[in-house]
Design a protein around this motif. Sequence first.
Motif, PDB file in Angstrom:
ATOM      1  N   ASN A  14      17.462  24.998   1.934  1.00  0.00           N
ATOM      2  CA  ASN A  14      17.563  24.557   3.294  1.00  0.00           C
ATOM      3  C   ASN A  14      16.321  23.856   3.827  1.00  0.00           C
ATOM      4  OD1 ASN A  14      20.324  25.041   3.635  1.00  0.00           O
ATOM      5  ND2 ASN A  14      19.794  27.168   3.718  1.00  0.00           N
ATOM      6  N   ILE A  15      15.844  22.706   4.388  1.00  0.00           N
ATOM      7  CA  ILE A  15      14.703  22.392   5.193  1.00  0.00           C
ATOM      8  C   ILE A  15      14.544  22.956   6.317  1.00  0.00           C
ATOM      9  CG2 ILE A  15      13.442  20.236   5.474  1.00  0.00           C
ATOM     10  CD1 ILE A  15      15.219  18.407   3.601  1.00  0.00           C
ATOM     11  N   LEU A  16      13.480  23.777   6.244  1.00  0.00           N
ATOM     12  CA  LEU A  16      13.020  24.665   7.568  1.00  0.00           C
ATOM     13  C   LEU A  16      12.124  23.502   8.216  1.00  0.00           C
ATOM     14  CD1 LEU A  16      12.587  28.103   6.258  1.00  0.00           C
ATOM     15  CD2 LEU A  16      14.831  27.168   6.970  1.00  0.00           C
ATOM     16  N   ILE A  17      11.154  22.844   7.616  1.00  0.00           N
ATOM     17  CA  ILE A  17      10.134  21.958   8.374  1.00  0.00           C
ATOM     18  C   ILE A  17      10.012  20.699   7.499  1.00  0.00           C
ATOM     19  CG2 ILE A  17       7.805  22.013   8.912  1.00  0.00           C
ATOM     20  CD1 ILE A  17       7.541  24.854   9.095  1.00  0.00           C
ATOM     21  N   HIS A  18      10.185  19.666   8.362  1.00  0.00           N
ATOM     22  CA  HIS A  18      10.124  18.305   7.786  1.00  0.00           C
ATOM     23  C   HIS A  18       9.954  17.257   8.697  1.00  0.00           C
ATOM     24  CE1 HIS A  18      11.155  14.837   5.280  1.00  0.00           C
ATOM     25  NE2 HIS A  18      10.936  15.334   4.159  1.00  0.00           N
ATOM     26  N   PRO A  19       9.031  16.155   8.487  1.00  0.00           N
ATOM     27  CA  PRO A  19       9.036  15.312   9.599  1.00  0.00           C
ATOM     28  C   PRO A  19      10.259  14.504  10.041  1.00  0.00           C
ATOM     29  CG  PRO A  19       7.352  14.813   7.734  1.00  0.00           C
ATOM     30  CD  PRO A  19       8.304  15.952   7.361  1.00  0.00           C
ATOM     31  N   THR A  20      11.362  14.394   8.868  1.00  0.00           N
ATOM     32  CA  THR A  20      12.366  13.565   9.455  1.00  0.00           C
ATOM     33  C   THR A  20      13.771  14.350   9.152  1.00  0.00           C
ATOM     34  OG1 THR A  20      12.372  12.287   7.451  1.00  0.00           O
ATOM     35  CG2 THR A  20      11.439  11.405   9.225  1.00  0.00           C
ATOM     36  N   LEU A  21      13.878  15.165   8.146  1.00  0.00           N
ATOM     37  CA  LEU A  21      14.706  15.818   7.434  1.00  0.00           C
ATOM     38  C   LEU A  21      15.160  17.294   7.670  1.00  0.00           C
ATOM     39  CD1 LEU A  21      14.548  14.087   4.012  1.00  0.00           C
ATOM     40  CD2 LEU A  21      15.862  13.378   5.669  1.00  0.00           C
ATOM     41  N   LYS A  22      14.651  17.615   8.831  1.00  0.00           N
ATOM     42  CA  LYS A  22      14.854  19.052   9.206  1.00  0.00           C
ATOM     43  C   LYS A  22      16.355  19.466   9.474  1.00  0.00           C
ATOM     44  CE  LYS A  22      13.621  22.629  12.641  1.00  0.00           C
ATOM     45  NZ  LYS A  22      12.895  22.965  13.910  1.00  0.00           N
ATOM     46  N   GLY A  23      16.727  20.577   8.716  1.00  0.00           N
ATOM     47  CA  GLY A  23      18.130  20.992   8.754  1.00  0.00           C
ATOM     48  C   GLY A  23      18.993  20.740   7.564  1.00  0.00           C
ATOM     49  N   GLU A  24      18.711  19.797   6.835  1.00  0.00           N
ATOM     50  CA  GLU A  24      19.392  19.189   5.638  1.00  0.00           C
ATOM     51  C   GLU A  24      19.200  20.376   4.258  1.00  0.00           C
ATOM     52  OE1 GLU A  24      19.122  15.382   4.687  1.00  0.00           O
ATOM     53  OE2 GLU A  24      19.114  14.526   6.810  1.00  0.00           O
ATOM     54  N   ASN A  25      20.030  20.178   3.387  1.00  0.00           N
ATOM     55  CA  ASN A  25      19.802  20.967   2.309  1.00  0.00           C
ATOM     56  C   ASN A  25      19.521  19.950   1.186  1.00  0.00           C
ATOM     57  OD1 ASN A  25      20.980  22.311  -0.288  1.00  0.00           O
ATOM     58  ND2 ASN A  25      20.970  23.893   1.317  1.00  0.00           N
ATOM     59  N   PHE A  26      18.488  20.495   0.558  1.00  0.00           N
ATOM     60  CA  PHE A  26      17.987  19.752  -0.723  1.00  0.00           C
ATOM     61  C   PHE A  26      18.322  20.380  -2.181  1.00  0.00           C
ATOM     62  CE2 PHE A  26      14.124  16.766   0.279  1.00  0.00           C
ATOM     63  CZ  PHE A  26      14.703  15.980   1.104  1.00  0.00           C
ATOM     64  N   LEU A  27      19.038  21.341  -2.064  1.00  0.00           N
ATOM     65  CA  LEU A  27      19.322  21.933  -3.518  1.00  0.00           C
ATOM     66  C   LEU A  27      19.787  21.090  -4.265  1.00  0.00           C
ATOM     67  CD1 LEU A  27      18.987  24.920  -4.844  1.00  0.00           C
ATOM     68  CD2 LEU A  27      21.274  25.242  -4.099  1.00  0.00           C
ATOM     69  N   ASP A  28      20.709  20.279  -4.155  1.00  0.00           N
ATOM     70  CA  ASP A  28      21.471  19.404  -5.042  1.00  0.00           C
ATOM     71  C   ASP A  28      20.726  18.129  -5.205  1.00  0.00           C
ATOM     72  OD1 ASP A  28      23.170  21.419  -5.866  1.00  0.00           O
ATOM     73  OD2 ASP A  28      24.496  20.753  -4.094  1.00  0.00           O
ATOM     74  N   GLU A  29      19.858  17.724  -4.784  1.00  0.00           N
ATOM     75  CA  GLU A  29      18.957  16.455  -4.564  1.00  0.00           C
ATOM     76  C   GLU A  29      18.494  16.281  -5.960  1.00  0.00           C
ATOM     77  OE1 GLU A  29      17.668  13.280  -2.374  1.00  0.00           O
ATOM     78  OE2 GLU A  29      18.716  14.674  -1.919  1.00  0.00           O
ATOM     79  N   GLN A  30      18.716  15.079  -6.503  1.00  0.00           N
ATOM     80  CA  GLN A  30      18.475  14.662  -7.950  1.00  0.00           C
ATOM     81  C   GLN A  30      17.251  13.605  -7.700  1.00  0.00           C
ATOM     82  OE1 GLN A  30      22.645  13.843  -9.034  1.00  0.00           O
ATOM     83  NE2 GLN A  30      21.924  15.049 -11.084  1.00  0.00           N
ATOM     84  N   SER A  31      16.576  13.375  -8.962  1.00  0.00           N
ATOM     85  CA  SER A  31      15.584  12.575  -9.084  1.00  0.00           C
ATOM     86  C   SER A  31      16.144  11.327  -9.830  1.00  0.00           C
ATOM     87  CB  SER A  31      14.203  12.797  -9.934  1.00  0.00           C
ATOM     88  OG  SER A  31      14.687  13.336 -11.250  1.00  0.00           O
ATOM     89  N   ALA A  32      15.333  10.235  -9.942  1.00  0.00           N
ATOM     90  CA  ALA A  32      16.002   8.927 -10.522  1.00  0.00           C
ATOM     91  C   ALA A  32      16.394   9.269 -12.056  1.00  0.00           C
ATOM     92  CB  ALA A  32      14.825   7.775 -10.645  1.00  0.00           C
ATOM     93  N   ASP A  33      15.856  10.314 -12.714  1.00  0.00           N
ATOM     94  CA  ASP A  33      16.373  10.453 -14.175  1.00  0.00           C
ATOM     95  C   ASP A  33      17.374  11.468 -13.898  1.00  0.00           C
ATOM     96  OD1 ASP A  33      14.684  12.485 -13.322  1.00  0.00           O
ATOM     97  OD2 ASP A  33      13.202  12.142 -15.030  1.00  0.00           O
ATOM     98  N   GLY A  34      17.960  11.928 -12.807  1.00  0.00           N
ATOM     99  CA  GLY A  34      18.987  12.925 -12.991  1.00  0.00           C
ATOM    100  C   GLY A  34      18.519  14.185 -12.635  1.00  0.00           C
ATOM    101  N   ARG A  35      17.317  14.807 -12.784  1.00  0.00           N
ATOM    102  CA  ARG A  35      16.746  16.030 -12.574  1.00  0.00           C
ATOM    103  C   ARG A  35      16.796  16.674 -11.224  1.00  0.00           C
ATOM    104  NH1 ARG A  35      10.844  15.054 -13.455  1.00  0.00           N
ATOM    105  NH2 ARG A  35      10.615  17.295 -12.703  1.00  0.00           N
ATOM    106  N   TYR A  36      17.245  17.868 -11.198  1.00  0.00           N
ATOM    107  CA  TYR A  36      17.403  18.688  -9.881  1.00  0.00           C
ATOM    108  C   TYR A  36      15.976  19.330  -9.458  1.00  0.00           C
ATOM    109  CZ  TYR A  36      22.564  18.026 -10.120  1.00  0.00           C
ATOM    110  OH  TYR A  36      23.738  17.864 -10.332  1.00  0.00           O
TER     111      TYR A  36
END
Length: 664
Positions: free
Chosen positions: A229-251
């Motif tokens: 969970n994003i607690l502090i962020h310039p624009t994405l506060k409150g979102e969840n990054f756990l399943d965010e993937q990079s361009a090559d599919g890495r978590y």
Amino acid sequence: MTMKGILSSIKVRIQLIFAGVYIIFVTGLSIGVFMSLTEGFEKQFHRQINNTTELIYQLTDSYVDSSAQNYLIGMAESVKRLVAYEYSLYEKGEITEAEAWSNARRIILDPDFGKIGETGYLAGVSGDGVLVIHPRSEGADASGNDFMKEAMIKKEGYIEYMWKNVGEDEARAKAGGMAYFEPWNLIIWASSYKSEFSSLVDLEELEKRILSIKIGEHGYPYVIDSKGNILIHPTLKGENFLDEQSADGRYFVRELIEQKNGMIHYEMVGDDLGKGALAAFRYYPDLDIYIVSKVYENDMYGLINRIRIISQILVFAGLIVTNILIALMLNKILKPLDRINELTRQVGSGDLTGRIDDIGADEIGIIAGQFNTLVDTMADMLTRIKSTSFELFDSVQSLSVSNQEINATSNQQAAAVKEIVTTMEDSDSLSKSIAIRVREVAKISNQTRTVVQTGFDTVQTSLDKMEEIKGSNSETITGIRSLGERIENIWEIVNIINGIADQTKIIAFNAELEASAAGEAGKNFQIVATEIRRLADSTMTSTNEIKTKINEIQHSSDNLIIASEEGTEHIRKGGELSGEIRKIFEDVLSSAEISAESAEQIASSINQQVGAFEQILQTLKQISEGIDNFVVSIKSTTTSSVKLKEMAEGLNDMVSGYQVGEDE
């Protein structure tokens, strides 16, 4: 090919060779510089985001500690006021002391009022270290613990310690705020486990401080918890990054949480600021959060790309300007050779009046001077030959007239023999004359070869000296560059000191704010924090002065390198030009040697011919021995006069074709 074409070809070859060497050298140098710049920028950005992450970590730790400390001390002071109120009722006689104590105990042990965080609580400790009021370990004697000994001395303030309640398996890190109520010798204790400080901290204030920090042009810090969970962020506060993937599919967020501390590189998807990103992160266990500093590769390599484009433009412009300068210089250097070629054609056509003007002091100038000397010598020799041939012709003309009158009375019987002898003697004399001329030509050719050999040795000595100068200049440049590298190392150290001072200033400023909020209890700490901030300011001022001096030293070092490199370039150009001159001298020397050898061979052949003519002449003289002495004498005189006349005419015809002065 004409000499003009040869000189033009030499200029073109020199320019092409220089352009090739220039391109290879500058390309190699550019690659090395850009590799060094890229590595330096990468290291700088790595240090920056690591230092920024550490700064945010220290800022968070300081903020959490100060917030928790203020909260616990404030809670203890609030309970102290309630206890003092109950005691005041006892002093007024409205209740007994036992009732006042019971009411105070009930306030401290109230499960709602006394709850701090998740499992923290209020307690009352006697002045001798006994837990007289405690929700779990009441009556326990803690006076043997080091932290309790410290608390018994301080009685008020803040303290951190390890604590294990009755029935618990292991001790945990804990912090407590203390307020001393003297009438009952009671230390009111408000405590919380450090792992539960998150409930005591106002994250909004921490968020403002963290987001005020910038990394590069577009980079920024952010904070996530262990669930993504994003607690502090310039624009994405409150979102969840756990399943965010990079361009090559890495978590990459899961990798970050698993590693806890370190640095990670990943390619992003759909980010307008660029694909590549670098993130440094550190785990803060007290709040179970991850502090992350992110920077974009565009920020890291943008400046390098701009420098590369500018340097390519400068290299191309430098190549054009340098080639123009070389062309002008070659025209000036090779102009005397062109003039030598023109005068050589004039000498070949019989005109010895021309000379080379504006003779310089270089090797070409020496050759031009020697050529003028050679032409002067030839002109002087031809002038003397002309004068002698005219006198000889007049004398022989008079002698020939007399001999013809005497010869008319000579015996016709000796005519045939006389004609044969005369012809052979003429041939013998002519051969001897030719032999003399050939020996003179051979002598001049040998002198020319000696002069050319001297010029060749001079050019070779010049080349050797240029190599020595070039080596010495290269050592100088190497030393200056080594100095530049040491200056760069000092620069990095100054930047690190400046960063530490900046961080110290921020921490001291925050400490001043927190000490001010604590009121009288934080006054002494505020004084210390103020002194620390002043020390940080002084440190930053000193580092700025050091930076100024380093810039001056580095600027001087750069000027020295540029001047030395320009000197090296001039030396190299001179070496190349001397090499070309050396080749020209080799060709001239070869031609001179061939001419000398040919002249020697011709002289040898003429000598052999002269010997043969002398043998034939002796035979003819033996045949004419029976002729009358008078006839022989007249015949010999007539023959000699005819030969002299013919020689004078031939010599006169030979030298009359040469012009050696303006008066002829």
